[in-house]
Motif scaffolding. Structure first.
Motif, mmCIF file in Angstrom:
data_model
loop_
_atom_site.group_PDB
_atom_site.id
_atom_site.type_symbol
_atom_site.label_atom_id
_atom_site.label_comp_id
_atom_site.label_asym_id
_atom_site.label_seq_id
_atom_site.Cartn_x
_atom_site.Cartn_y
_atom_site.Cartn_z
ATOM 1 N N VAL A 97 0.969 -1.252 0.058
ATOM 2 C CA VAL A 97 0.195 -0.208 0.010
ATOM 3 C C VAL A 97 0.956 1.411 -0.071
ATOM 4 C CG1 VAL A 97 -1.767 0.858 0.993
ATOM 5 C CG2 VAL A 97 -1.760 -1.663 1.003
ATOM 6 N N ARG A 98 1.009 1.996 -1.180
ATOM 7 C CA ARG A 98 1.569 3.799 -1.046
ATOM 8 C C ARG A 98 0.450 4.328 -0.780
ATOM 9 N NH1 ARG A 98 4.458 0.486 -4.985
ATOM 10 N NH2 ARG A 98 6.479 -0.034 -4.459
ATOM 11 N N ALA A 99 0.905 4.831 0.027
ATOM 12 C CA ALA A 99 -0.662 6.085 0.544
ATOM 13 C C ALA A 99 0.459 7.484 0.559
ATOM 14 C CB ALA A 99 -1.049 6.234 1.829
ATOM 15 N N ARG A 100 -0.280 8.559 0.102
ATOM 16 C CA ARG A 100 0.334 9.825 -0.613
ATOM 17 C C ARG A 100 -0.834 11.299 -0.156
ATOM 18 N NH1 ARG A 100 3.941 7.065 -0.355
ATOM 19 N NH2 ARG A 100 5.062 6.675 -2.317
ATOM 20 N N VAL A 101 -0.651 11.742 1.381
ATOM 21 C CA VAL A 101 -1.654 12.939 1.999
ATOM 22 C C VAL A 101 -1.411 14.049 1.602
ATOM 23 C CG1 VAL A 101 -2.922 13.240 3.726
ATOM 24 C CG2 VAL A 101 -1.937 10.769 3.547
ATOM 25 N N GLY A 102 -2.170 15.161 1.196
ATOM 26 C CA GLY A 102 -1.148 15.925 1.447
ATOM 27 C C GLY A 102 -1.532 17.280 2.412
ATOM 28 N N GLU A 103 -1.053 17.958 2.384
ATOM 29 C CA GLU A 103 -1.234 19.026 3.212
ATOM 30 C C GLU A 103 -2.850 19.162 3.341
ATOM 31 O OE1 GLU A 103 0.215 23.969 4.301
ATOM 32 O OE2 GLU A 103 0.334 22.736 2.774
ATOM 33 N N GLY A 104 -2.914 19.341 4.936
ATOM 34 C CA GLY A 104 -3.885 19.455 5.721
ATOM 35 C C GLY A 104 -5.118 17.633 5.545
ATOM 36 N N GLY A 105 -4.669 17.537 4.741
ATOM 37 C CA GLY A 105 -5.562 16.186 4.385
ATOM 38 C C GLY A 105 -5.821 14.734 5.620
ATOM 39 N N HIS A 106 -6.539 14.400 5.397
ATOM 40 C CA HIS A 106 -6.664 13.201 6.482
ATOM 41 C C HIS A 106 -6.858 11.957 6.259
ATOM 42 C CE1 HIS A 106 -7.623 11.082 10.371
ATOM 43 N NE2 HIS A 106 -8.773 10.696 9.777
ATOM 44 N N LEU A 107 -5.896 10.619 6.316
ATOM 45 C CA LEU A 107 -5.898 9.168 5.756
ATOM 46 C C LEU A 107 -6.358 8.235 7.023
ATOM 47 C CD1 LEU A 107 -6.232 7.226 3.684
ATOM 48 C CD2 LEU A 107 -3.824 7.163 3.927
ATOM 49 N N ASP A 108 -7.737 7.635 7.268
ATOM 50 C CA ASP A 108 -7.990 6.948 8.427
ATOM 51 C C ASP A 108 -7.993 5.733 7.118
ATOM 52 O OD1 ASP A 108 -9.288 5.638 10.553
ATOM 53 O OD2 ASP A 108 -10.496 6.890 10.996
ATOM 54 N N PHE A 109 -7.047 4.235 7.146
ATOM 55 C CA PHE A 109 -6.723 2.930 6.989
ATOM 56 C C PHE A 109 -7.287 2.151 8.297
ATOM 57 C CE2 PHE A 109 -4.444 -0.560 5.754
ATOM 58 C CZ PHE A 109 -4.588 -0.462 4.603
ATOM 59 N N ALA A 110 -7.796 1.652 8.235
ATOM 60 C CA ALA A 110 -8.794 0.773 8.750
ATOM 61 C C ALA A 110 -9.387 -0.574 8.396
ATOM 62 C CB ALA A 110 -9.506 1.246 9.977
ATOM 63 N N PRO A 111 -8.645 -1.928 7.571
ATOM 64 C CA PRO A 111 -9.157 -2.509 7.104
ATOM 65 C C PRO A 111 -9.613 -3.639 8.045
ATOM 66 C CG PRO A 111 -7.028 -2.558 6.708
ATOM 67 C CD PRO A 111 -7.353 -1.464 7.414
ATOM 68 N N GLU A 112 -10.675 -4.865 7.827
ATOM 69 C CA GLU A 112 -10.897 -5.795 8.879
ATOM 70 C C GLU A 112 -9.390 -6.852 8.909
ATOM 71 O OE1 GLU A 112 -13.442 -6.860 10.289
ATOM 72 O OE2 GLU A 112 -13.895 -4.544 9.752
ATOM 73 N N PRO A 113 -9.290 -7.755 9.667
ATOM 74 C CA PRO A 113 -7.816 -8.282 10.423
ATOM 75 C C PRO A 113 -7.529 -9.635 9.272
ATOM 76 C CG PRO A 113 -9.171 -8.835 12.191
ATOM 77 C CD PRO A 113 -10.406 -7.855 10.516
ATOM 78 N N THR A 114 -6.098 -9.264 9.085
ATOM 79 C CA THR A 114 -5.878 -10.587 8.160
ATOM 80 C C THR A 114 -5.457 -11.561 9.279
ATOM 81 O OG1 THR A 114 -4.313 -8.428 6.820
ATOM 82 C CG2 THR A 114 -3.016 -10.954 6.699
ATOM 83 N N VAL A 115 -5.126 -12.264 8.416
ATOM 84 C CA VAL A 115 -5.144 -14.101 9.065
ATOM 85 C C VAL A 115 -4.617 -14.748 8.504
ATOM 86 C CG1 VAL A 115 -6.016 -16.162 9.514
ATOM 87 C CG2 VAL A 115 -7.717 -14.244 9.559
ATOM 88 N N ALA A 116 -3.249 -14.765 8.921
ATOM 89 C CA ALA A 116 -1.446 -16.071 8.865
ATOM 90 C C ALA A 116 -2.449 -16.843 8.331
ATOM 91 C CB ALA A 116 -0.633 -15.347 9.417
ATOM 92 N N ALA A 117 -2.576 -17.673 7.375
ATOM 93 C CA ALA A 117 -3.028 -19.465 7.374
ATOM 94 C C ALA A 117 -2.193 -20.971 7.443
ATOM 95 C CB ALA A 117 -3.643 -19.402 6.176
ATOM 96 N N ALA A 118 -1.875 -21.511 8.260
ATOM 97 C CA ALA A 118 -0.771 -22.441 7.498
ATOM 98 C C ALA A 118 -0.176 -22.489 5.573
ATOM 99 C CB ALA A 118 -1.360 -23.810 8.692
ATOM 100 N N GLY A 119 0.669 -22.457 6.015
ATOM 101 C CA GLY A 119 1.225 -22.364 5.123
ATOM 102 C C GLY A 119 2.056 -21.594 4.538
ATOM 103 N N CYS A 120 1.427 -20.433 4.454
ATOM 104 C CA CYS A 120 1.088 -18.994 3.832
ATOM 105 C C CYS A 120 2.546 -18.090 4.236
ATOM 106 C CB CYS A 120 0.432 -18.148 4.262
ATOM 107 S SG CYS A 120 0.713 -17.251 5.629
#
Length: 254
Positions: free
Chosen positions: A88-111
């Protein structure tokens, strides 16, 4: 086994009336993006990521604009041919706001998965970057997972943070995760944040050398992890609200 090489993108800009407009919503392969009234949602259009997949998401928030990113479900990283990667590459300009909050990641066996977050903030930009990792499905040993977050503010490094879970004999020690089955972090950048560290069982709130805070937590399950991260945000001096989490009312897409 076929693999995906895909890159999705979202751009938010502030119009002359002060409203945020979504001027770009690009889905690609298994990465679908959908606009709602309060956020842009990531929707998995295929299983994975699987080993060998190379997925990317570009986020652009213009000066004074606001963008919230959520996901419709957890992300399950699966084994396959080699390492999978999500950047993920994020760029936020002056006075901007970014709220990044996805659901969890599950690391399955063998990944074998690598998550990379590269965030660049202009002066006066604010950020909430929320990540949760669950180590394996129920009664399953997790695979290999590495997550890295780099935050640069006004041209200077604010945070360089990496969690590498590739050797159970190391990350299972008390110095790293111990018996925890879930780990998470919240990066907060903005004014009026706590200036002294806070620690309690499974939780640490660490002020950064700049207007920011790193909240880190470990727990026995996802529910307890979320409670600890929520507590960490309260200690840090901010909690998400409907107004902060998403674009202001009247967001329009071009």
């Amino acid at each position: 086994m076929s693999t995906y090489h895909a890159r999705a993108a979202v751009t938010a800009e502030r119009d002359p009336s002060g409203r945020t407009r979504l001027t770009r919503l690009r889905s690609d392969g298994p990465l679908a993006v959908r606009e709602t009234s309060d956020a842009v949602y990531l929707i998995g259009a295929a299983a994975g990521p699987l080993g060998g997949d190379e997925l990317g998401l570009d986020l652009e928030v213009g000066p004074g604009a606001r963008l919230a990113i959520r996901s419709a479900a957890t992300t399950l990283t699966l084994p396959g041919d080699g390492e999978s990667r999500f950047t993920v590459r994020a760029r936020v300009g002056e006075g901007g706001h970014l709220d990044f909050a996805p659901e969890p990641t599950v690391a399955a066996a063998g990944c074998h998965h690598r998550a990379i977050s590269d965030i660049t903030l202009a002066g006066g930009a604010t950020l909430r970057w929320y990540e949760e990792l669950i180590l394996g499905r129920h009664r399953e040993r997790p695979g290999r997972h590495t997550s890295r977050i780099d935050v640069t503010l006004d041209g200077l490094p604010l945070l360089r943070h990496e969690l590498r879970l590739d050797d159970a004999s190391i990350y299972g020690s008390r110095a790293v995760l111990g018996e925890a089955k879930a780990a998470g972090s919240v990066v907060l950048v903005g004014p009026d944040l706590v200036e002294e560290p806070v620690t309690e069982e499974g939780l640490v709130v660490m002020p950064l050398a700049g207007p920011g805070v790193l909240v880190s937590a470990v727990a026995g399950d996802s529910a307890e992890l979320r409670r600890r991260l929520d507590a960490g945000e309260r200690y840090a001096g901010t909690r998400p609200t409907a107004g902060l989490a998403g674009p202001p009312p009247g967001v329009r897409r071009s």
